[in-house]
Write an enzyme that holds these catalytic residues in place. Structure first.
Site, mmCIF file in Angstrom:
data_model
loop_
_atom_site.group_PDB
_atom_site.id
_atom_site.type_symbol
_atom_site.label_atom_id
_atom_site.label_comp_id
_atom_site.label_asym_id
_atom_site.label_seq_id
_atom_site.Cartn_x
_atom_site.Cartn_y
_atom_site.Cartn_z
ATOM 1 C CE1 TYR A 1 38.290 40.453 40.541
ATOM 2 C CE2 TYR A 1 39.473 41.461 42.299
ATOM 3 C CZ TYR A 1 38.488 41.503 41.778
ATOM 4 O OH TYR A 1 37.542 42.517 41.368
ATOM 5 C CG HIS B 1 42.093 44.126 39.970
ATOM 6 N ND1 HIS B 1 41.571 42.967 39.715
ATOM 7 C CD2 HIS B 1 40.945 44.861 39.809
ATOM 8 C CE1 HIS B 1 40.497 42.898 39.203
ATOM 9 N NE2 HIS B 1 39.964 44.147 39.245
ATOM 10 C CE1 TYR C 1 34.988 49.583 40.925
ATOM 11 C CE2 TYR C 1 35.216 50.277 38.642
ATOM 12 C CZ TYR C 1 34.732 49.332 39.331
ATOM 13 O OH TYR C 1 34.119 48.133 39.176
ATOM 14 C CD1 TRP D 1 37.945 43.811 33.741
ATOM 15 C CD2 TRP D 1 40.029 43.928 33.723
ATOM 16 N NE1 TRP D 1 38.353 43.683 34.965
ATOM 17 C CE2 TRP D 1 39.791 43.810 34.634
ATOM 18 C CE3 TRP D 1 41.336 44.102 33.107
ATOM 19 C CZ2 TRP D 1 40.993 43.721 35.800
ATOM 20 C CZ3 TRP D 1 42.479 43.930 34.031
ATOM 21 C CH2 TRP D 1 42.205 43.846 35.257
ATOM 22 C CD1 TRP D 2 34.054 42.760 32.598
ATOM 23 C CD2 TRP D 2 32.484 42.853 31.175
ATOM 24 N NE1 TRP D 2 33.248 43.591 33.086
ATOM 25 C CE2 TRP D 2 32.356 43.800 32.266
ATOM 26 C CE3 TRP D 2 31.574 42.421 30.350
ATOM 27 C CZ2 TRP D 2 31.167 44.427 32.103
ATOM 28 C CZ3 TRP D 2 30.434 42.987 30.089
ATOM 29 C CH2 TRP D 2 29.890 44.309 31.159
#
Length: 107
Positions: A18, A22, A41, A76-77
């Site tokens: 994860y 990113h 963000y 992306w999801w």
């Protein structure tokens, strides 16, 4: 500026992956976020619970919601669905948090 906060989680064993995905996010996803009024963000990870705390500053709620309908967000999801609990549309399961305190220091 609107402040958004929400909690998600990472599936056990996928914490490092994860984080890797990113670092950095896709340039086209970054551009989409910026073009939809996202000013800041951040996502923070709690190692004991595998929870993710996300915080965003946005210009407009409708523009924020529109991100979910972009092709890059849907891709992306799709890429992230194996790493975290998701809804049927592959969006991450998230719980929005209500702000109860804010202090803004101005110089």
């Amino acid at each position: 500026m609107i402040r958004k906060a929400f909690v998600m989680s990472v599936n056990s064993g996928y914490e490092a992956e994860y984080a890797r995905r990113h670092q950095p996010i896709w340039p086209e996803l970054e551009a989409t976020l910026l073009n939809h009024g996202v000013k800041n963000y951040s996502i923070f990870f709690h190692p004991e619970t595998r929870q993710l705390f996300a915080f965003a500053e946005i210009e407009d709620e409708a523009r924020w919601q529109a991100i979910a309908r972009t092709a890059v967000c849907l891709r992306w999801w799709d890429q992230m669905r194996e790493l975290m609990p998701c809804n049927p549309d592959n969006s991450p399961k998230a719980v929005e948090l209500d702000e109860v305190f804010h202090l803004e220091c101005r110089s």
